[in-house]
Design a protein around this motif. Structure first.
Motif: not given
Length: 449
Positions: A56, A54, A31, A73-77, A79-80, A83
Motif C-alpha cells: 500500500e 499489495h 494480489k 471497485k469496492k475492493a479496499e485498495i 477505496q483507499k 480517498q
C-alpha cells in the motif's frame, strides 16, 4: 511520473510496458499470481513488480494508477486510492492518452465481442491499418506501445468505462442493455446502464454514437442524457429515415449512399446477429467503406470462439460452446436459436440473475439441465418444479460426462452458463476450452476381463 499498475494480466502488463516506454517510473502489483508468460515480459522490460500482495505504501505513493477491470471497485485498495484523490484509470483510458488513432469503441450487455470482431473484419478487409483490442485480443496499451495503427476497434466493458476521464471514441456503439453485473452496481439496473452510456460522455459533435432503438432502457436514458455526438439508430422492428433497419428479407442502411443486403446472405445467424450486423454496417458507412466491401465482409466473417461455437457432432449429438454467455440475456439468444432438444449446461458465479427471463424457453427447448458450479442451489431451486432432469456437478469433466449420457442422436448439448466463470475457471475462455477438450476426449474404453 510514478505510475502503478494494479493487475498483472494482459491489460496490466500492456499498460506497464507502455508506461515504461513513455519514461515513467513503473510498479506493477497483483494480489494473485502472475502467469509465467507475463512475468517473463515484465522481467525482460525491467519493470518492478510484486505478486501475492499489495504494497500500500508504494501504491498510494503513485501519481497515476491504472486498474485491471477484474478488480472490483469496492475492493479496499480502490477505496483507499479514491480517498487519497489519486487519478485512477482503466487501461483503455491510459492507452488512449498516447495515440492519435481513431477509436471505434463497442459496448453493450451482449454481442460486444462478435460486433467488435465484425467491425475489425470490415476495416481489415478494406485495407485499413487497424488494431483490435480492449476486452478482446491483445492489450490496447501494448499495441499503442508497439504498433502504429491509424484505427483501433475496441470492445469495452462497463468496468473499463467506470475508470475513464477523457476517453473519447471517434465512433461509439451501445448495442443493447440487460441486467448484468448488478452485484457491482448495488443491484441497480439504471446505475449499470449509465456506466455503459459513459462510452459517449466525452464525445463531441464531430463524433458518432450508434444506438439500439429497440432497447427500452437505452431509449429511456436517452431522454435524460445529453449526447453531443451525431446519433444514429438501428432497429430490427421499425423502419427508419436514417440509420439501419430490417425491411422484409433485407437489412437496410440509410446513411450517405444507401446499402441493402439479404439477411440470408449474412454469415451470422439469429435475430440478435441481424442487429449486430446493422450496427457494424453503420460504422462501415461512417468510415466511407464501399457497399461492396461491407457486403463481402458480412458474407465472409467467421463467428468468434466461445460464442455459439459448434464444437463437434458425435453420435448424432451436436456440441455447442457458448461459454461467453455470462448473463441471462446472452443465454436467452442461445436457447432461442436451438432447433433440437437440448441438454443445457449452466452455472458459475451468479451476478444477481433473474432466470424467469428464460423460463419459457427452458420449458420448451431443454430436456435436461446440468448445473456446473461450486454453488448450484439457486438454479436448482428455480427450475426443480419445471424440469424433472436436473443434475449438479462441480467439474467440467463431470458435467460433460453426464451430458453425453443424457443426449441422444438428434439432440444438442449446449454450454451457455448464464454466469461468470471465476468459481471454477480462470475466465470464460478457459471454461470454453475445457468444455471443448472434454467433448473431444475419446469415449472411455470399458475394461474387458
Amino acid at each position: 511520473m510514478k505510475i502503478v499498475i494494479l493487475g498483472g494480466g494482459e491489460s496490466g502488463v500492456g499498460a506497464a510496458r507502455l508506461a515504461k516506454k513513455k519514461g515513467m517510473e513503473v510498479f506493477l502489483s497483483d494480489k494473485g499470481t502472475i502467469k509465467e508468460e507475463y512475468r517473463k515480459i515484465l522481467n525482460e522490460a525491467g519493470i518492478e513488480y510484486e505478486e501475492g500482495q499489495h504494497d500500500e505504501t508504494k501504491i498510494l505513493g503513485a501519481d497515476w494508477i491504472v486498474k485491471s477491470p477484474g478488480i472490483p471497485k469496492k475492493a479496499e485498495i480502490i477505496q483507499k486510492i479514491h480517498q487519497k484523490g489519486i487519478r485512477l484509470s482503466s487501461e483503455i483510458e491510459f492507452a488512449s492518452e498516447f495515440t492519435n488513432a481513431k477509436i471505434i469503441a463497442i459496448t453493450g450487455s451482449n454481442g460486444k465481442t462478435t460486433t467488435t470482431a465484425l467491425i475489425y473484419h470490415i476495416l481489415k478487409n478494406d485495407g485499413f491499418n487497424v488494431g483490435l483490442g480492449g476486452n478482446i485480443g491483445k492489450s490496447f496499451a501494448g499495441q499503442v506501445a508497439d504498433e502504429n495503427f491509424d484505427y483501433y476497434v475496441l470492445e469495452v466493458s462497463s468496468f473499463q468505462l467506470d475508470d475513464i476521464q477523457n476517453f473519447r471514441p471517434y465512433i461509439s456503439l451501445l448495442l443493447n442493455l440487460s441486467k448484468d453485473h448488478l452485484d457491482q452496481y448495488n443491484y441497480n439496473y439504471e446505475e449499470y446502464a449509465l456506466a455503459k452510456f459513459r462510452i459517449a460522455e466525452n464525445q463531441e459533435n464531430d463524433n458518432f454514437f450508434i444506438y439500439n432503438k429497440d432497447d427500452e432502457m437505452s431509449m429511456n436514458l436517452l431522454e435524460k442524457l445529453e449526447i453531443k455526438a451525431k446519433m444514429i439508430p438501428f432497429s430490427t422492428k421499425v423502419m427508419l429515415n436514417e440509420g439501419g433497419f430490417v425491411q422484409g428479407e433485407n437489412i437496410e442502411i440509410k446513411w450517405a449512399d444507401d446499402f441493402s443486403m439479404r439477411i440470408e446472405d449474412l454469415s451470422l445467424v439469429g435475430n440478435h446477429n441481424v442487429a449486430n450486423s446493422l450496427a457494424a454496417s453503420i460504422a462501415g458507412k461512417i468510415l466511407n467503406i464501399s457497399n461492396q466491401s461491407i457486403r463481402n465482409s458480412l458474407m465472409t466473417f467467421q463467428a468468434v470462439e466461445h460464442r455459439l461455437e459448434k464444437v463437434a457432432t458425435i453420435g448424432g449429438v451436436n456440441f455447442i460452446n457458448d461459454s461467453k454467455a455470462t448473463n441471462v440475456n446472452a443465454c436467452y439468444y442461445a436457447l432461442e436459436s436451438m432447433k433440437q432438444p437440448t441438454v443445457w449446461i449452466v452455472g458459475g458465479t451468479d451476478k444477481g440473475n433473474d432466470y424467469s427471463e428464460i423460463e419459457d424457453l427452458v420449458k420448451k427447448k431443454v430436456k435436461a439441465i446440468v448445473c456446473l458450479g461450486i454453488d448450484n442451489q439457486k438454479i436448482i431451486d428455480f427450475f426443480k418444479a419445471k424440469k424433472e432432469l436436473i443434475y449438479s456437478t462441480s467439474s467440467m469433466e463431470e458435467a460433460v460426462k453426464i451430458s453425453k449420457s443424457l443426449a441422444e442422436s438428434g439432440d444438442t448439448v449446449l454450454l451457455s452458463p448464464c454466469c461468470a466463470s471465476f468459481d471454477l475457471f480462470d475466465n470464460y475462455e478457459d471454461r470454453g476450452r475445457r468444455f471443448k477438450e472434454e467433448v473431444l476426449k475419446p469415449a472411455e474404453q470399458k475394461n474387458i476381463n
